[in-house]
Scaffold this motif. Structure first.
Motif, mmCIF file in Angstrom:
data_model
loop_
_atom_site.group_PDB
_atom_site.id
_atom_site.type_symbol
_atom_site.label_atom_id
_atom_site.label_comp_id
_atom_site.label_asym_id
_atom_site.label_seq_id
_atom_site.Cartn_x
_atom_site.Cartn_y
_atom_site.Cartn_z
ATOM 1 N N GLY A 89 0.800 -1.226 0.000
ATOM 2 C CA GLY A 89 0.000 0.000 0.000
ATOM 3 C C GLY A 89 0.829 1.270 0.000
ATOM 4 O O GLY A 89 1.912 1.338 -0.595
ATOM 5 N N THR A 124 -7.938 2.701 5.324
ATOM 6 C CA THR A 124 -9.025 2.346 4.387
ATOM 7 C C THR A 124 -8.578 1.423 3.252
ATOM 8 O O THR A 124 -9.365 1.123 2.352
ATOM 9 C CB THR A 124 -9.690 3.602 3.781
ATOM 10 O OG1 THR A 124 -8.735 4.276 2.958
ATOM 11 C CG2 THR A 124 -10.207 4.535 4.845
ATOM 12 N N GLY A 125 -7.327 0.957 3.296
ATOM 13 C CA GLY A 125 -6.862 -0.009 2.301
ATOM 14 C C GLY A 125 -6.848 -1.393 2.928
ATOM 15 O O GLY A 125 -7.906 -1.953 3.233
ATOM 16 N N ASP A 150 -12.167 7.468 -4.259
ATOM 17 C CA ASP A 150 -11.829 7.996 -2.935
ATOM 18 C C ASP A 150 -11.896 9.524 -2.950
ATOM 19 O O ASP A 150 -12.363 10.150 -1.992
ATOM 20 C CB ASP A 150 -10.418 7.556 -2.516
ATOM 21 C CG ASP A 150 -10.371 6.077 -2.149
ATOM 22 O OD1 ASP A 150 -11.394 5.399 -2.284
ATOM 23 O OD2 ASP A 150 -9.287 5.618 -1.724
#
Ligand code: AR6
Length: 174
Positions: free
Chosen positions: A33, A119-120, A159
């Motif tokens: 990420g 949020t990943g 997003d």
């Protein structure tokens, strides 16, 4: 206040700001990420400094230099893993933002960029996370006069649209 917050779509590793925030893990190792991207761009100096920090607890934050990043500082914070909202994930995510903002005055940070923490891989629903992010930024900006800009860097259009909708919802007067 609105002028001191900005939402953009982009890559946080390319931001020319005083500090970028890393959505880190408790071991402060690169991982995937946004953290993987930050470590790749910053280079091995970042990894070496992170290893000396002895990890970081959920909700806490630690600061390092930015090495080969355009940003001078990286603030590493460990967001909560979403488990359905059952163990105060909201509170912990808010703490992440507060603990990042706590570095602003001592490090004379004028511009700071955040990714969408948790949020990943950690699965925090983005609408809820965006509300917390923007509310915490507003709370900080209301009592601080030295920080010029908070930038929320959204990775992808979806997003970005979510953040801008929440921003309008929270910051538009009745
Ligand atoms: N710039 C901005 N945002 C990004 C970028 C980028 N270059 N790359 C990804 N994102 P995640 P977490 C967004 O999974 O949920 C890691 O492996 C991404 O789309 O990076 O807090 C760590 O090592 C998402 O919106 O962080 C930890 O183990 C947001 O960044 C764990 O994942 C956060 O996604 C942390 O999970």
């Amino acid at each position: 206040m609105r002028e001191r917050m900005e939402i953009i779509e982009g890559d946080i590793t390319q931001q020319k700001v005083d500090a970028i925030v890393n959505a880190a893990n408790e071991a402060l190792i690169a991982g995937g990420g946004v953290s993987g991207a930050i470590h790749r761009t910053a280079g091995l100096g970042l990894e070496e400094e992170c290893l000396k920090l002895g990890g970081c607890e959920e909700g806490q934050a630690k600061i390092t230099k930015g090495y080969y990043l355009p940003a001078k500082w990286v603030i590493h914070t460990v967001g909560p893993v979403w488990e359905g909202g059952t163990y105060e994930e909201h509170k912990i995510l808010a703490q992440c933002y507060r603990n990042c903002f706590a570095f602003v005055e001592p490090y004379n940070i004028k511009t700071i960029a955040f990714p969408s923490i948790s949020t990943g891989a950690y699965g925090f629903p983005i609408e809820k996370a965006a509300k917390i992010a923007i509310s915490e930024a507003r709370l900080f900006l209301e009592q601080n006069t030295t920080l010029d800009k908070v930038i929320f860097v959204c990775y992808g259009k979806q997003d970005y649209e979510c953040y801008t909708a929440i921003f309008e919802q929270l910051l538009t007067p009745y």
